[in-house]
Design an enzyme around this catalytic site. Structure first.
Site, mmCIF file in Angstrom:
data_model
loop_
_atom_site.group_PDB
_atom_site.id
_atom_site.type_symbol
_atom_site.label_atom_id
_atom_site.label_comp_id
_atom_site.label_asym_id
_atom_site.label_seq_id
_atom_site.Cartn_x
_atom_site.Cartn_y
_atom_site.Cartn_z
ATOM 1 C CE1 TYR A 95 32.182 8.815 -5.387
ATOM 2 C CE2 TYR A 95 32.987 7.041 -6.781
ATOM 3 C CZ TYR A 95 33.233 8.067 -5.898
ATOM 4 O OH TYR A 95 34.526 8.350 -5.544
ATOM 5 N N GLY A 96 26.012 6.934 -7.209
ATOM 6 C CA GLY A 96 24.981 6.443 -8.129
ATOM 7 C C GLY A 96 24.023 7.488 -8.681
ATOM 8 C CB CYS A 151 32.835 1.865 -7.642
ATOM 9 S SG CYS A 151 31.426 2.956 -7.865
ATOM 10 C CG ASP A 197 32.479 1.527 -3.670
ATOM 11 O OD1 ASP A 197 31.955 1.926 -4.728
ATOM 12 O OD2 ASP A 197 31.802 1.124 -2.697
ATOM 13 C CB SER A 198 30.864 5.816 -3.403
ATOM 14 O OG SER A 198 30.041 4.663 -3.308
ATOM 15 C CB THR A 236 28.484 4.308 -10.015
ATOM 16 O OG1 THR A 236 27.469 3.576 -9.331
ATOM 17 C CG2 THR A 236 27.925 5.598 -10.556
ATOM 18 C CB CYS A 275 25.717 -1.536 -7.332
ATOM 19 S SG CYS A 275 26.141 -0.602 -5.847
ATOM 20 C CB THR A 276 30.932 -3.147 -5.435
ATOM 21 O OG1 THR A 276 30.959 -1.742 -5.179
ATOM 22 C CG2 THR A 276 31.615 -3.441 -6.760
ATOM 23 C CG HIS A 277 27.177 -0.408 -1.780
ATOM 24 N ND1 HIS A 277 27.998 0.305 -2.619
ATOM 25 C CD2 HIS A 277 27.260 0.200 -0.572
ATOM 26 C CE1 HIS A 277 28.546 1.313 -1.948
ATOM 27 N NE2 HIS A 277 28.113 1.277 -0.704
ATOM 28 C CD GLU A 323 28.212 3.202 2.307
ATOM 29 O OE1 GLU A 323 28.789 3.701 3.296
ATOM 30 O OE2 GLU A 323 28.802 2.538 1.433
HETATM 31 N N1 DGL Z 1 29.349 0.654 -4.955
HETATM 32 C C1 DGL Z 1 28.980 1.551 -5.979
HETATM 33 C C2 DGL Z 1 28.620 0.912 -7.275
HETATM 34 O O1 DGL Z 1 29.091 -0.134 -7.540
HETATM 35 C C3 DGL Z 1 28.474 2.879 -5.655
HETATM 36 C C4 DGL Z 1 27.122 3.064 -5.066
HETATM 37 C C5 DGL Z 1 26.883 4.534 -4.873
HETATM 38 O O2 DGL Z 1 27.797 5.222 -4.392
HETATM 39 O O3 DGL Z 1 25.804 5.003 -5.239
HETATM 40 O O4 DGL Z 1 27.914 1.411 -8.080
#
Ligand code: DGL
Length: 262
Positions: free
Chosen positions: A42-43, A73, A10-11, A75, A183-185, A153
């Site tokens: 990444y988004g 991730c 992931d990012s 994205t 998004c996994t966050h 983050e």
């Molecule tokens: N965890 C990521 C996702 O699922 C990335 C979020 C990011 O880096 O912007 O999209």
């Protein structure tokens, strides 16, 4: 049986929500986790940049002799999975297919499904395409929620700013049956999200769906690991972050972080 580890990337911290769920259902699998913190977020990046970053993450993990890759991730899944599955000779699993599989098994009538995700994911329309191909009667309501990954983050998942932001983002989801955390966050905000929605709404943590899918996949291919071995190793492309502190809170254990150079 295949004792090689599973690679996951992931990012940043978000993919650990997937790792956590995978460890629950597959405790014997060793995981090599790569957080591409140097290129976070990444988004908001272009498709080209995401494909390039994901390609480099996969190459790095393949050098660690992993048996398959999980793109933890949203994205990277939405913008690079199709392309990279054709480029690499290793199984690559993203977060969308396992979630759509779950929807196919559980959605019985015409429903409205909400999706929140990064700008890149929403722009790609990957969720819409994949869901409507299998479930054409579903109404989808998707929204970009670009602040959330950066707040996660920072560890801002339950303070005043997080409460206010979630309240605002949830305003348009009052009449939905399910909400996909695309998004996994975002599972890090699950408690706050729950408070804003009706109790009946199924809030979908994609990590849980990936874990169930992966278990079945490993069994079907007979490549699961039955030996109890080392749990996981975390590599970051930039160690100057809050990652260690947040990872320790999330996984409830001490974390050792190694540097990934590429
Ligand atoms: N965890 C990521 C996702 O699922 C990335 C979020 C990011 O880096 O912007 O999209």
């Amino acid at each position: 049986m295949d004792t090689r580890p599973i690679g996951m990337f992931d990012s940043g911290i978000g993919g650990l929500t997937v790792l956590k769920e995978v460890k629950k259902v597959l405790p014997n699998e060793e995981i090599m986790y790569l957080g591409d913190t140097k290129r976070f977020p990444y988004g908001s990046k272009s498709k080209e940049a995401i494909v390039e970053a994901s390609r480099n993450c996969i190459k790095y993990l393949m050098k660690k002799n992993v048996k398959l890759i999980v793109i933890a991730c949203g994205t990277a899944t939405s913008q690079s999975l199709d392309i990279l599955q054709k480029e690499f000779d290793i199984p690559i699993i993203g977060i969308i297919e396992p979630t759509v599989r779950y929807l196919q098994e559980h959605v019985k009538s015409e429903e409205t499904i909400g999706i929140i995700a990064t700008q890149g994911t929403i722009r790609s329309m990957a969720w819409e395409k994949n869901i409507q191909e299998k479930l054409p009667n579903i109404e989808i309501k998707s929204e970009e929620t670009p602040l959330l990954a950066t707040m996660a983050e920072q560890g801002w998942t339950n303070n005043k700013v997080a409460k206010y932001t979630i309240k605002e983002y949830m305003k348009c989801f009052k009449k939905i049956d399910r909400l996909i955390l695309g998004c996994t966050h975002y599972p890090l905000f699950e408690i706050l999200i729950k408070k804003e929605l009706s109790k009946k709404v199924d809030i979908i943590n994609t990590g849980e769906k990936v874990a169930d899918y992966l278990k079945k996949y490993l069994e079907d291919k007979k490549i699961q690991n039955s030996n109890k071995i080392k749990q996981f190793t975390i590599y970051l492309t930039d160690k100057e972050t809050n990652f260690a502190k947040l990872a320790k809170q999330l996984l409830e254990q001490e974390i050792e972080i190694k540097e990934a150079k590429f």
